[in-house]
Design an enzyme around this catalytic site. Structure first.
Site, mmCIF file in Angstrom:
data_model
loop_
_atom_site.group_PDB
_atom_site.id
_atom_site.type_symbol
_atom_site.label_atom_id
_atom_site.label_comp_id
_atom_site.label_asym_id
_atom_site.label_seq_id
_atom_site.Cartn_x
_atom_site.Cartn_y
_atom_site.Cartn_z
ATOM 1 N N ASP A 35 0.858 -1.236 0.130
ATOM 2 C CA ASP A 35 -0.238 -0.155 -0.066
ATOM 3 C C ASP A 35 0.864 1.289 -0.124
ATOM 4 O O ASP A 35 2.152 1.023 0.232
ATOM 5 C CB ASP A 35 -0.992 -0.130 1.307
ATOM 6 C CG ASP A 35 -2.102 0.617 0.952
ATOM 7 O OD1 ASP A 35 -2.196 1.805 0.367
ATOM 8 O OD2 ASP A 35 -3.158 0.185 1.016
ATOM 9 N N TYR A 140 -15.370 7.688 -10.394
ATOM 10 C CA TYR A 140 -15.511 6.043 -9.920
ATOM 11 C C TYR A 140 -15.940 5.229 -10.976
ATOM 12 O O TYR A 140 -15.176 4.457 -11.338
ATOM 13 C CB TYR A 140 -15.865 5.969 -8.579
ATOM 14 C CG TYR A 140 -15.736 4.521 -7.983
ATOM 15 C CD1 TYR A 140 -14.408 3.875 -7.749
ATOM 16 C CD2 TYR A 140 -16.896 3.738 -7.835
ATOM 17 C CE1 TYR A 140 -13.975 2.645 -7.077
ATOM 18 C CE2 TYR A 140 -16.445 2.332 -7.175
ATOM 19 C CZ TYR A 140 -15.169 1.950 -6.730
ATOM 20 O OH TYR A 140 -14.999 0.693 -6.458
#
Ligand code: SER
Length: 313
Positions: A35, A140
């Site tokens: 991440d 999105y």
């Protein structure tokens, strides 16, 4: 063949549970979580990695002999509306990097999550089919639709083995969502268990497709394990489990916690929810690779309360 698996975006709602599931089957040594920031207490292999940085991604892939990537990096729907450029770049530049690694022969399999957000206001709202009008009007959704098309393109042109599902709203007790329009359906449990009134950011009658995280992880693992010829669609598969409104989940929670109260104060996320389907038809996923959910609304609510009741203070 020995598989070494990289999970990109492993600190997100799906990533945390997926890493645990993969470790249980492949062994902790074979699963590399990554991440953009390092968590404080992480058990297992971890790389700080920005998927938009192709060189950094390639070096992690080489270092660990990675064969498969689950690319979960994204800004969810509500956050992406506030930061469209990053939302788009993260989705598309990140996935291009992953697809190109496969095209160049560095890795052999990719999982990419799509979403019910690919659908838009012109899509038939109920029992939405796999193939239908797809005109998303959120940052999105536009990114996820473009990603689906690129995945299919790389599969058809270069034989890249990329697989995906369109997740509905995901609800689990092991990890928290962040920045999504369906997040209310997780937050509501924390308020209910704390004895607090829940202030819902969607209206009481807003129906959306939802799924228990355990089912979502199983769908993800199943589509990745099936022989390639069973994965006939390389855009992303509709998968469905249940559909409910805030007032329906609140009523189900009240069966366990009779004093629970909810109020409705819709905000900008209402517009996003209004553009999405109320329910999903997933005949292709059931037919091609045997998808079947385990949890309905009743089962989901019992399971969430059972697991959270001693954790939430
Ligand atoms: N849960 C996501 C969101 O609300 C939908 O994919 O953004």
């Amino acid at each position: 063949m020995v598989e070494n698996i990289l999970v990109v975006g492993s600190l997100g709602q799906v990533g945390q549970e997926l890493v645990e599931s993969l470790k249980a089957d492949f062994g902790a040594d074979r699963v590399i979580a990554s991440d953009v920031r390092k968590p404080e207490n992480f058990e297992g292999k971890f790389e700080v990695l920005d998927v938009m940085d192709k060189e950094a991604l390639l070096s992690v892939v080489k270092k660990h002999g990675i064969t498969q990537i689950y690319n979960l990096a994204a800004l969810l729907s509500a956050t992406a509306e506030k930061n469209p450029v990053l939302g788009w770049n993260l989705t598309i530049d990140g996935q291009f990097n992953v697809l190109n690694l496969a095209k160049e022969g560095h890795i052999n399999k990719i999982f990419w999550p799509s979403s019910i957000a690919v659908f838009g206001p012109t899509t038939p709202r109920f029992d939405t089919p796999q193939k239908t009008i797809i005109e998303p009007n959120t940052v999105y959704g536009i990114g996820k639709l473009a990603g689906e098309m690129w995945n299919q393109y790389y599969h058809q042109k270069y034989g890249v083995d990329v697989r995906g599902v369109r997740y509905p709203g995901l609800i689990g007790w092991k990890s928290m969502p962040g920045g999504g329009t369906t997040d209310y359906a997780v937050d509501i449990f924390y308020s209910a268990l704390r004895g607090e009134k829940y202030n819902c950011f969607l209206s009481e009658t807003t129906a959306l497709p939802m799924m228990h995280m355990e089912d979502a992880i199983r769908a993800t693992r199943t589509i990745m394990e099936k022989p390639a010829e069973q994965v006939k669609l390389r855009t992303s598969y509709n998968i469905s489990a249940m559909s409910f409104t805030p007032e329906e989940i609140a009523a189900e929670i009240k069966k366990h916690i009779p004093t629970f109260e909810i109020e409705y104060h819709p905000d900008f996320r209402q517009q996003i929810a209004n553009s999405w389907p109320a329910s999903i038809n997933d005949a292709e996923a059931r037919d091609h690779w045997g998808w079947k959910e385990k949890y309905d609304l009743k089962g989901l609510v019992s399971n969430m309360i059972e697991n959270l009741k001693d954790r939430v203070k």
